[in-house]
Design a protein around this motif. Structure first.
Motif, PDB file in Angstrom:
ATOM      1  N   GLU A 113      -7.417 -29.895 -35.160  1.00 24.42           N
ATOM      2  CA  GLU A 113      -5.960 -29.964 -35.145  1.00 24.42           C
ATOM      3  C   GLU A 113      -5.436 -29.535 -33.780  1.00 24.42           C
ATOM      4  OE1 GLU A 113      -3.732 -30.939 -37.554  1.00 24.42           O
ATOM      5  OE2 GLU A 113      -5.442 -31.606 -38.742  1.00 24.42           O
TER       6      GLU A 113
ATOM      7  N   HIS B 231      -2.893 -24.765 -28.063  1.00 27.44           N
ATOM      8  CA  HIS B 231      -4.330 -24.717 -28.298  1.00 27.44           C
ATOM      9  C   HIS B 231      -4.784 -25.778 -29.296  1.00 27.44           C
ATOM     10  CE1 HIS B 231      -3.361 -20.491 -27.027  1.00 27.44           C
ATOM     11  NE2 HIS B 231      -4.418 -20.711 -26.270  1.00 27.44           N
TER      12      HIS B 231
ATOM     13  N   TYR C  68      -7.356 -26.317 -32.665  1.00 25.19           N
ATOM     14  CA  TYR C  68      -7.884 -25.491 -33.746  1.00 25.19           C
ATOM     15  C   TYR C  68      -8.950 -26.273 -34.505  1.00 25.19           C
ATOM     16  CZ  TYR C  68      -3.945 -22.439 -32.778  1.00 25.19           C
ATOM     17  OH  TYR C  68      -3.059 -21.613 -32.141  1.00 25.19           O
TER      18      TYR C  68
ATOM     19  N   TYR D 171     -12.086 -26.060 -37.693  1.00 26.19           N
ATOM     20  CA  TYR D 171     -12.477 -25.339 -38.903  1.00 26.19           C
ATOM     21  C   TYR D 171     -13.898 -25.701 -39.305  1.00 26.19           C
ATOM     22  CZ  TYR D 171     -12.865 -24.081 -43.824  1.00 26.19           C
ATOM     23  OH  TYR D 171     -13.308 -23.575 -45.020  1.00 26.19           O
TER      24      TYR D 171
ATOM     25  N   VAL E  38     -11.971 -20.386 -38.453  1.00 27.74           N
ATOM     26  CA  VAL E  38     -11.034 -21.175 -37.660  1.00 27.74           C
ATOM     27  C   VAL E  38     -11.146 -20.694 -36.224  1.00 27.74           C
ATOM     28  CG1 VAL E  38      -8.617 -21.726 -37.223  1.00 27.74           C
ATOM     29  CG2 VAL E  38      -9.448 -21.565 -39.575  1.00 27.74           C
ATOM     30  N   SER E  39     -11.402 -21.623 -35.308  1.00 27.13           N
ATOM     31  CA  SER E  39     -11.549 -21.289 -33.895  1.00 27.13           C
ATOM     32  C   SER E  39     -10.383 -21.861 -33.104  1.00 27.13           C
ATOM     33  CB  SER E  39     -12.869 -21.839 -33.331  1.00 27.13           C
ATOM     34  OG  SER E  39     -13.975 -21.261 -33.986  1.00 27.13           O
ATOM     35  N   GLU E  40      -9.808 -21.034 -32.245  1.00 26.25           N
ATOM     36  CA  GLU E  40      -8.711 -21.436 -31.373  1.00 26.25           C
ATOM     37  C   GLU E  40      -9.295 -21.714 -29.989  1.00 26.25           C
ATOM     38  OE1 GLU E  40      -4.429 -19.521 -31.047  1.00 26.25           O
ATOM     39  OE2 GLU E  40      -5.863 -18.427 -29.790  1.00 26.25           O
TER      40      GLU E  40
ATOM     41  N   SER F 184     -11.499 -16.480 -32.755  1.00 26.09           N
ATOM     42  CA  SER F 184     -12.138 -17.068 -33.926  1.00 26.09           C
ATOM     43  C   SER F 184     -12.040 -16.073 -35.067  1.00 26.09           C
ATOM     44  CB  SER F 184     -13.606 -17.411 -33.628  1.00 26.09           C
ATOM     45  OG  SER F 184     -14.199 -18.065 -34.732  1.00 26.09           O
TER      46      SER F 184
ATOM     47  N   ILE G  31      -2.129 -27.592 -39.817  1.00 22.20           N
ATOM     48  CA  ILE G  31      -1.306 -26.567 -39.176  1.00 22.20           C
ATOM     49  C   ILE G  31       0.112 -27.087 -38.995  1.00 22.20           C
ATOM     50  CG2 ILE G  31      -3.297 -25.621 -37.933  1.00 22.20           C
ATOM     51  CD1 ILE G  31      -2.109 -26.869 -35.360  1.00 22.20           C
TER      52      ILE G  31
ATOM     53  N   GLY H 291      -1.354 -21.915 -40.366  1.00 23.80           N
ATOM     54  CA  GLY H 291      -2.454 -22.791 -40.722  1.00 23.80           C
ATOM     55  C   GLY H 291      -2.643 -22.769 -42.223  1.00 23.80           C
TER      56      GLY H 291
ATOM     57  N   LEU I  22      -0.837 -18.425 -37.156  1.00 18.02           N
ATOM     58  CA  LEU I  22      -1.492 -18.864 -35.927  1.00 18.02           C
ATOM     59  C   LEU I  22      -1.325 -17.828 -34.814  1.00 18.02           C
ATOM     60  CD1 LEU I  22      -0.503 -22.651 -35.755  1.00 18.02           C
ATOM     61  CD2 LEU I  22      -2.660 -21.667 -36.543  1.00 18.02           C
TER      62      LEU I  22
ATOM     63  N   MET J 182      -3.577 -14.888 -36.142  1.00 15.65           N
ATOM     64  CA  MET J 182      -4.858 -15.301 -36.719  1.00 15.65           C
ATOM     65  C   MET J 182      -5.229 -14.352 -37.858  1.00 15.65           C
ATOM     66  SD  MET J 182      -6.203 -18.102 -35.419  1.00 15.65           S
ATOM     67  CE  MET J 182      -7.990 -18.098 -35.337  1.00 15.65           C
TER      68      MET J 182
END
Length: 361
Positions: free
Chosen positions: A156, A161, A163, A165, A172-174, A185, A197, A202, A217, A220
């Motif tokens: 996404e 940033h 994102y 999954y 979830v990693s940014e 993360s 998102i 999210g 977001l 996090m």
């Protein structure tokens, strides 16, 4: 909160078996389409013995160009300005980058299992699930990659940033698109069937618990879990926040044969302010209406005019406008649907052509 009743193990297994039937269904034929909001052009990629990518104008009545395409097209994504499209072939680890103006094409070999893509500025990002890579490809063809967690399936784009999954690790990693580095993360929950998102939050749909996990977001951090339906499978942000309400979420639940509507997450201060304003002008509480279907819809998309719901087992498409659902057609492959400004376009396997349907306002 919305709840369809107590969910047991049988309901969960039945829903996954229901979705799994698509793998052996003739509806899985490789046809994907996209609609270009800038010029109304419709792009159709069809696999098979004579794979092609074609562009149509005038609601499918005028062929603009035709080129050779991928053998098994799985995903089609348009750039924000509508000038380019990318068509993924997950089975053959390929991506076709196409100019929407004349059909000129660049064929790329990707890491194994390309499942999602997006354009951002001059770069194309491709998520390769099996290869555990996020690839960034420039217009010059330079490729950079980021190693990912196993079974990273969703990609996404936020305002700053990207994102991603991972269903196995539940993380979830940014990612910073400029440096292609993981900024943050966080592990939330595994085995989500969808990840979406909006500007601030999210959302992870969790069929096994009949809930939607909402996280911030900015922080996090998990904010809440919404108990929605029996087996929520797919989610779409249905409307944006306004002065009187926080907007709505649409959640497809095939077990209940419903698309549930829920208010989007908001801060306590915003909820108090909107509630006070609605009470002051006599509107009462905001309660978006859910809709029921004759079959188990497992996908939902939101548009300015309403919603589109889809049943993967029969390939049936429904359009919802002003709270009323209408059946459009059945036998439509899952990737062969595109929302338009006034309704939807889809590829009809029976007539072997594009059809457009407009909603009644």
């Amino acid at each position: 909160m919305i709840r369809a009743g107590k969910m047991g193990l049988i309901a969960v297994l039945a829903a996954f078996a229901f979705i799994g039937t698509l793998c052996a269904s003739p509806l899985s034929e490789g046809v994907v389409i996209g609609w270009n909001r800038h010029d109304g052009q419709t792009i159709v990629a069809r696999g098979g013995s004579n794979p092609t990518v074609r562009a149509f104008g005038d609601e499918g009545r005028k062929l603009l160009w035709s080129i050779s395409g991928p053998a098994e097209p799985s995903t089609l994504v348009l750039s924000e300005d509508g000038s380019r499209a990318v068509i993924l072939d997950t089975l053959h680890d390929q991506a076709f980058v196409v100019s929407t103006q004349d059909g000129s094409t660049e064929r790329l070999t990707t890491a194994p299992g390309p499942v999602a893509a997006l354009f951002r500025g001059n770069h194309l990002f491709i998520l390769c699930r099996d290869g555990r890579e996020l690839q960034r490809i420039s217009r010059s063809g330079a490729v950079d990659s980021l190693e990912l967690a196993p079974d990273t399936t969703f990609l996404e784009a936020g305002s700053r940033h990207l994102y991603l999954y991972s269903r196995i690790e539940g993380t979830v990693s940014e990612v910073d698109p400029q440096s292609l580095a993981v900024v943050r993360s966080r592990s939330f929950a595994g085995a989500a069937s969808d990840f979406e998102i909006d500007d601030h939050y999210g959302y992870l749909t969790l069929p096994s618990s009949g809930s939607v996990l909402v996280f911030s977001l900015e922080e996090m951090r998990e904010r809440e879990r919404l108990a929605i339906g029996a087996v929520p499978m797919d989610l779409s942000v249905a409307s944006d926040a306004g002065m009187l309400d926080a907007g709505a979420l649409a959640i497809a639940d095939p077990s209940s044969k419903r698309v549930w509507m829920s208010e989007r997450s908001q801060s306590g201060a915003a909820a108090f302010g909107r509630g006070f304003l609605r009470g002051f002008i006599g509107l009462g509480l905001f309660a978006p209406k859910s809709s029921e279907y004759p079959t188990g819809v497992d996908r939902v998309w939101a548009a300015s005019w309403g919603l589109a719901a889809y049943d993967s087992s029969t390939g049936t498409l429904y359009l919802v406008a002003r709270g009323r659902a209408s059946r459009v057609a059945s036998g439509i492959p899952p990737g062969a649907i595109a929302l338009t400004r006034e309704g939807a376009a889809f590829w009809n396997l029976k007539t072997d052509g594009i059809e457009f349907v407009k909603v009644r306002r």
